[in-house]
Design an enzyme around this catalytic site. Structure first.
Site, PDB file in Angstrom:
ATOM      1  N   ASP A 131      24.622  78.516 -91.633  1.00 16.21           N
ATOM      2  CA  ASP A 131      26.046  78.195 -91.532  1.00 16.21           C
ATOM      3  C   ASP A 131      26.677  78.747 -90.250  1.00 16.21           C
ATOM      4  O   ASP A 131      26.317  79.821 -89.770  1.00 16.21           O
ATOM      5  CB  ASP A 131      26.759  78.773 -92.761  1.00 16.21           C
ATOM      6  N   HIS A 132      27.629  78.002 -89.734  1.00 16.52           N
ATOM      7  CA  HIS A 132      28.463  78.414 -88.593  1.00 16.52           C
ATOM      8  C   HIS A 132      27.630  78.964 -87.439  1.00 16.52           C
ATOM      9  O   HIS A 132      27.817  80.097 -86.987  1.00 16.52           O
ATOM     10  CB  HIS A 132      29.528  79.417 -89.043  1.00 16.52           C
ATOM     11  N   GLU A 165      25.442  69.446 -89.842  1.00 20.72           N
ATOM     12  CA  GLU A 165      26.862  69.353 -90.148  1.00 20.72           C
ATOM     13  C   GLU A 165      27.632  69.862 -88.940  1.00 20.72           C
ATOM     14  O   GLU A 165      27.246  70.864 -88.336  1.00 20.72           O
ATOM     15  CB  GLU A 165      27.212  70.187 -91.381  1.00 20.72           C
ATOM     16  N   LYS A 200      41.003  81.903 -97.552  1.00 22.42           N
ATOM     17  CA  LYS A 200      39.802  82.388 -98.229  1.00 22.42           C
ATOM     18  C   LYS A 200      40.086  82.827 -99.663  1.00 22.42           C
ATOM     19  O   LYS A 200      40.980  83.620 -99.924  1.00 22.42           O
ATOM     20  CB  LYS A 200      39.215  83.567 -97.457  1.00 22.42           C
ATOM     21  N   HIS A 239      35.229  72.995 -96.191  1.00 25.12           N
ATOM     22  CA  HIS A 239      34.911  74.376 -95.845  1.00 25.12           C
ATOM     23  C   HIS A 239      35.996  75.302 -96.362  1.00 25.12           C
ATOM     24  O   HIS A 239      37.127  74.885 -96.609  1.00 25.12           O
ATOM     25  CB  HIS A 239      34.770  74.528 -94.328  1.00 25.12           C
TER      26      HIS A 239
END
Length: 528
Positions: free
Chosen positions: A192-193, A306, A348, A381
């Site tokens: 991820d990221h 992605e 978040k 996300h």
């Protein structure tokens, strides 16, 4: 030890045996417990080619082991661990009890395809981030009841740094959870990221299959409000060589005719295109570089991409999404999902903040682009706990949606600790309050310490309520790295969860049921 049923005869299994029924698995587990001095997880029992495999907890305390039982002592040489032999289930057997080590994980992946992460394609999917390496069994229990394809190994490089884990540990710990729960339905793995090619390299070495490119640092936020003349200057400064085109070529491709998006069409003005190119042109160039490096590293091995611009200051407009998708496709990038910066706020660990009608209208426009230039999935996300948007996203996108969660599993771990070790939870909360002003710097959050309920005078039974308070949730969410790196918290934190794992699994299952059920309901209603 006499065999109680012919169904227990793992010695005669050819290929991979189907899972045992619950009562049968429990019977086998009890016999192994008695003979080997461990506590076998019944769901993990796996018979194949005359061998028996399982995950067990050490009877003397915390810690788990891999068990392998075979009639062939040479077979055990594939694994590392302590060996034994003797009468077992009506005959002589050899066995091994080994650590849940990288070598043992790799040996199992060589035997069982369902323990190897795979691309998920365009199936509706959910990323179940696990910052602790303990949550996969709870995730699997919720996945079994859902219509989602799971990504069970998921962590960003930033999270790895803050939790003290490596991509290989993330992959292995998810695999052990899969084996423990007896999940054979397949799973994906999300690196991820990613921001550098070095990030790609280390995740590729660990066998990740889904790569989330994060070009957020290359978004030009000035372009969001700049005037036309300034936009022309910014556009002129783009890396047109890397983009393999020119401003004139961009206008010819996107600015001279209406773009058909199915139920509607859109005509992009010069200002629309200038703003999109100035804002996201460097993003496209960077993504292409990362994609081509990834393709070279993976070679013939399958992978999925992605692209994410969700953690940026400004909303991704319809015109900007069209520009991104068109340019990536023109430059040969293949991707399975894309995460725009949606309208409203995806903070978040809390629900969506904003106008739901505006979100629905904008999401529908983004989905039209995804169908036109893909199809590809729209990715949510910071998707943890966005319960109000799930029905909207599912109704509009159907199967073409990816839900990405992360810190919510950590918050459920804190919920479990609040129940089983209130004193530890109190100390973590007090520490988090002090750390929050520093740790919030890299997150999009709005919680205020002054508005968090006070611990003083709060009964232990009410501590768990903090996990349902907006301000407490965000404060506890973003301070996870500081907590997990602190020597006063790390060991007792993991010990509390490992000693009460069923409490944690149950909380995870219930929490993720809430995440997944809106997608299942829509799928049934639409016949998907």
């Amino acid at each position: 030890m006499a065999r109680r049923s012919e169904e227990l005869d793992w010695r005669r299994v050819e290929g991979i045996a189907p899972p045992l029924g619950e009562s049968q698995a429990e019977a086998v587990a009890r016999e192994l417990d008695e003979r080997l001095g461990v506590r076998v997880y019944p769901a993990s029992l796996l018979a194949a080619e005359g061998h028996l495999f399982f995950v067990a907890r050490r009877a003397e305390g915390l810690g788990k082991v891999l068990g392998v039982v075979s009639g062939d002592p040479a077979f055990l040489a594939r694994f590392e661990g302590a060996r034994g032999e003797g009468a077992l289930e009506g005959g002589q057997a050899h066995w091994l009890l080994g650590e849940l080590s990288p070598a043992n994980a790799e040996a199992l992946r060589g035997l069982f395809p369902f323990l190897v992460a795979q691309p998920l394609g365009l199936r509706k999917s959910a990323g179940c981030g696990d910052r602790l390496g303990l949550a996969t069994p709870g995730h699997v229990r919720a996945i079994r009841k859902s219509t989602m394809a799971p990504i069970l190994a998921q962590q960003s490089i930033r999270e790895n740094a803050r939790t003290g884990r490596t991509p290989q540990q993330v992959m292995d710990e998810a695999m052990w959870g899969v084996l423990q729960e007896g999940w054979r339905g397949g799973f994906g793995s999300d690196a991820d990221h990613l921001k550098t090619t070095a990030d790609i390299d280390v995740c590729a070495a660990a066998g990740f299959t889904f790569y989330t490119i994060d070009p957020g640092d290359h978004v030009d936020n000035e372009a969001n409000t700049a005037g036309v003349e300034r936009l022309r200057q910014l556009a002129a400064e783009l890396p047109w060589g890397e983009l393999e085109t020119s401003w004139e070529g961009t206008v010819a491709a996107l600015g001279r005719a209406p773009i058909d998006l199915g139920d509607f069409s859109v005509t992009l003005s010069e200002e629309d295109l200038l703003r999109a190119a100035a804002k996201y042109g460097k993003v496209v160039a960077y993504t292409v570089r990362m994609y081509r490096h990834l393709a070279a590293v993976k070679g013939e091995a399958p992978f999925e991409l992605e692209m994410s611009v969700d953690e940026t200051e400004t909303v991704t407009t319809l015109a900007e999404h069209i520009y991104i998708a068109h340019e990536l496709k023109r430059l040969g990038v293949r991707w399975v999902s894309l995460a725009p910066r949606y309208v409203g706020d995806f903070e978040k660990g809390v629900d969506y903040i904003g106008d739901l009608a505006a979100f629905a209208a904008s999401f529908a426009e983004h989905f039209a682009v995804a169908k036109k230039f893909g199809p590809y999935k729209l990715s949510l996300h910071s998707g943890s706990d966005k319960f109000s948007v799930y029905p909207i996203a599912s109704r509009i996108a159907g199967e073409l949606v990816h839900l990405k969660t992360a810190g919510t599993s950590y918050l459920e771990a804190l919920r479990a600790i609040a129940e089983v070790n209130p004193s530890l939870f109190r100390r973590i909360v007090a520490f988090a309050r002090d750390r929050y002003p520093t740790d919030r710097a890299t997150y999009h959050v709005s919680a205020e310490v002054s508005r968090m309920p006070a611990l003083e005078g709060m009964d232990d039974a009410r501590l768990i309520d903090l996990l349902d308070d907006f301000h407490a949730r965000e404060i506890l969410h973003v301070t996870y790295g500081s907590v997990l790196q602190h020597p006063d918290f790390r060991e007792p934190f993991f010990a509390a969860l490992e000693g009460a794992e069923e409490v944690y699994y149950g909380m995870l299952e219930r929490h993720f049921d809430r995440h997944f059920s809106p997608f299942a309901e829509t799928a049934r209603a639409t016949g998907d």
